[in-house]
Design an enzyme around this catalytic site. Structure first.
Site, PDB file in Angstrom:
ATOM      1  CB  SER A  71      -0.932   0.001   1.220  1.00 39.87           C
ATOM      2  OG  SER A  71      -0.185  -0.153   2.411  1.00 39.87           O
ATOM      3  CG  ASP A 366      -3.046   4.949   8.211  1.00 36.95           C
ATOM      4  OD1 ASP A 366      -1.810   4.720   8.249  1.00 36.95           O
ATOM      5  OD2 ASP A 366      -3.821   4.333   7.454  1.00 36.95           O
ATOM      6  CG  HIS A 369      -0.555   3.531   5.000  1.00 35.86           C
ATOM      7  ND1 HIS A 369      -1.289   2.923   5.999  1.00 35.86           N
ATOM      8  CD2 HIS A 369      -0.290   2.562   4.085  1.00 35.86           C
ATOM      9  CE1 HIS A 369      -1.476   1.645   5.705  1.00 35.86           C
ATOM     10  NE2 HIS A 369      -0.875   1.397   4.542  1.00 35.86           N
TER      11      HIS A 369
END
Length: 655
Positions: A71, A366, A369
């Site tokens: 991600s 967050d 990330h």
């Protein structure tokens, strides 16, 4: 180029004066000795400055690298770019899916992302792994998978460093015995991994309580889609029982699960018929998975009755090209438990460069990330570097760095050197001085300062592109002194030698990177010794280049002086007689001050009554006296008459 001349006049007869080109050097000048000629200069600088590597990852060629990620490199993530640790440009180079990892795709635990990782590139960058960590809590006959992850990542990095292309093979051809059926396990959330697959055998306790031995086959392909497979990474999984009684509750034989190649040779597995049990007191088996590097072909799996763990997937590598591997530390932010398998795997794999954070992971999107420190460490992936190493990356052209760059390293990497050991070259105002060069017996123009220097130093010049421009082969067309072409010809061989030296250094280091030894420190010590020797050799060559450079420019400037003297003689005609190199006698009654201004000051506006045939304005662009050596005074549009200045005139009359 600008000139500053001091003309000194001495009386030889009552009506005659002697004018000579005179040196103009003071204590602010430093002397630089060269082969064939010397220079005085107002400034000096080191031939190269020391460079400092930038921390983080970079690549040698933007068109030949590929990344594998999750991600944090996934451009399709809904929170991109805040969720990413790389730029959009770099994200395009990654094969990524949020929630994925190479190991998740290898084993396929239930409920996890299953992504088909594949791609080609000489340099491979891996920024993944965090999605299989203690936080993932994957429990399938074992709770802690860190040691398996370490072994898996190490094999991935090793094979990737020897391949141009790699791909997950997510469906191997197989043959399963009739008595075995795909099963699930209570200890795997009433499911099981996709690789290995669990096959079980129903047993009739009253008739055949032990069941039959399982014999299965799987084939590793030579090609998967468009990807060639010369070597496969296969997980050889089996159960570990603490005792025979734990496995054999029905009074049957010992446990075994073994993989054989086509010749019948054992290549992996466990056989408790010949190997002892652990002897521990547990009553539940643990699954262990070893990583095997296997060639394409047909393999057989034999296992004791009731259970069969069957390889269903592999990673395939073409083994066509060696290249760098970069592994980026993949950890969670606060509140989630991580492991350091990626770090340990890379550090124990020759040719793998590890990118590590110095601070905890603090995300922007967050907690997990968009970390600013990691963004800075990976920002170099947007650029091309001349050198990449464990110490960082360098894109400057200097061949020297202050600190030794830790291996592995690739590209044209600088060598460690002390600043004071780098030779200095002249810069700023340059004046050639005398020298002898027996190899210059018939110069194409007469050279002042070689064996017959007049009164000393003759000429001051400003090198427009800086003296380093000559060494690096870049300078403006205008200006005096040596031309780009002559400098390139003079230093071509030595320049090639330096490139060969750098290349051979890197080849030697890369070979050492590839070596596997039980004494890693001995290898590092040997590498350091080789680099120190290379650095000393390169510094020695630079010393030779410096001397040749000084001599080359000195000779070129002296040739320019001959052009200047020739112009003065030609402009004077019969009005001045050259009595020695750089000295003329003029009859003051015939050639008055305006005449002398024209001859010696190149005064384009002064009247010249004693030379009526000539115009009072001179265009040096069309002046035939300047047709000659390209190494002479390069009088061009950029250098006009106004650039010529007489700094002082002294007239002395003798009786």
């Amino acid at each position: 180029m600008f000139f500053s001349l001091l003309l000194m006049l001495g009386l030889t007869e009552a009506e005659k004066i002697k004018i000579c080109l005179q040196k103009q050097v003071n204590s602010s000048f430093s002397l630089h000795n060269g082969f064939g000629g010397n220079l005085y200069a107002t400034e000096e600088k080191r031939m190269f400055e020391l460079v400092k590597p930038k921390a983080g990852a970079s690549v040698l060629n933007q068109s030949t690298w590929i990344g594998f990620g999750d991600s944090r490199t996934d451009k399709s993530n809904s929170a991109f770019p805040r969720s990413a640790d790389v730029s959009a440009k770099t994200a395009d180079k990654f094969r990524s899916l949020s929630g994925g990892s190479l190991m998740l795709s290898m084993f396929g635990p239930p409920g996890k992302v299953d992504y088909l990782y594949q791609g080609c590139g000489k340099h491979k960058v891996f920024y993944e792994g965090v999605n299989w960590s203690p936080h993932a809590a994957i429990n399938c006959y074992r709770k802690n998978w860190t040691d398996i992850k370490l072994n898996f990542q190490k094999n991935i990095y090793e094979l990737a460093s020897q391949s141009h292309c790699m791909s997950l093979v997510n469906a191997l051809d197989k043959t399963i015995p009739l008595q075995a059926t795909a099963g699930v396990a209570k200890n795997c959330n009433n499911s099981f991994l996709k690789n290995p697959a669990l096959y079980t055998q129903e047993v009739n306790p009253s008739v055949e309580k032990c069941g039959k031995e399982n014999l299965a086959f799987f084939t590793l392909p030579t090609q998967f889609g468009t990807y060639e497979c010369k070597l496969h990474l296969v997980a050889s999984c089996y159960f570990i029982y603490d005792s025979k009684e734990v496995y054999n509750k029905r009074g049957c034989d010992n446990y075994f699960q073994v993989i054989y190649d086509s010749s019948g040779k054992v290549v992996g597995g466990l056989d408790n018929r010949v190997s002892p049990y652990t002897g521990n007191s547990g009553d539940t088996p643990t699954m262990q998975c070893d990583m095997l590097q296997l060639k394409p072909g047909r393999y057989s799996v034999r296992s004791s009755p009731r259970f069969l763990l069957m390889p269903e997937r592999s990673y395939c590598f073409d083994m066509k090209e060696k290249g760098p591997v970069t592994a980026v530390q993949s950890i969670w932010g606060k509140g989630r438990e991580s492991d350091h398998a990626v770090d340990q795997a890379c550090l124990s794999t020759p040719g793998c460069m590890l990118i590590q954070k110095q601070k905890p992971y603090i995300g922007e999107a967050d907690d997990h990330h968009g970390d600013q420190e990691m963004r800075e460490l990976l920002s170099g992936l947007d650029y091309e570097a001349r050198c990449i190493s464990q110490s960082g990356w360098v894109n400057e052209t200097s061949p020297f760095t202050e600190e030794y760059l830790l291996p592995p390293k690739f590209g044209r990497c600088p060598l460690a050197a002390k600043e004071e050991s780098i030779p200095k070259i002249p810069d700023g105002l340059l004046i050639p001085t005398s020298g002898t060069d027996t190899t210059v017996t018939k110069p194409k123009s007469r050279i002042f300062g070689i064996d017959d220097l007049i009164i000393g130093l003759l000429f001051v010049a400003i090198v427009e592109a800086g003296i380093g421009g000559y060494l690096l082969g870049s300078r403006k067309v205008s200006g005096g002194g040596v031309t780009k072409e002559s400098a390139e010809k003079g230093f071509e061989k030595i320049g090639n030698d330096i490139q060969i030296l750098r290349s051979s250094t890197n080849i030697a280091i890369e070979k050492l990177n590839d070596r596997i030894s039980h004494d890693e420190q001995a290898i590092r010590d040997l590498t350091l010794e080789i680099e120190n020797a290379r650095s000393e050799a390169l510094l020695g060559e630079l010393g030779i280049i410096r001397a040749l450079l000084v001599g080359n420019i000195s000779i070129g400037l002296q040739e320019s002086l001959w052009e200047l003297a020739s112009e003065i003689t030609n402009r004077a005609g019969d009005l001045a007689v050259e009595v020695s190199p750089g000295c003329w006698v003029i009859d003051n009654n015939i050639c008055d001050q305006s005449c002398q201004n024209f001859i010696f000051k190149f005064n384009e506006t002064a009247p010249v009554p004693t030379i009526p045939p000539l115009d009072t304005k001179i265009d040096l662009q069309s002046d035939p006296f300047y047709w000659g050596s390209s190494l002479g005074l390069a009088i061009t549009a950029a250098i006009s008459l106004a650039a010529l200045v007489i700094s002082g005139i002294a007239i002395c009359r003798t009786k």
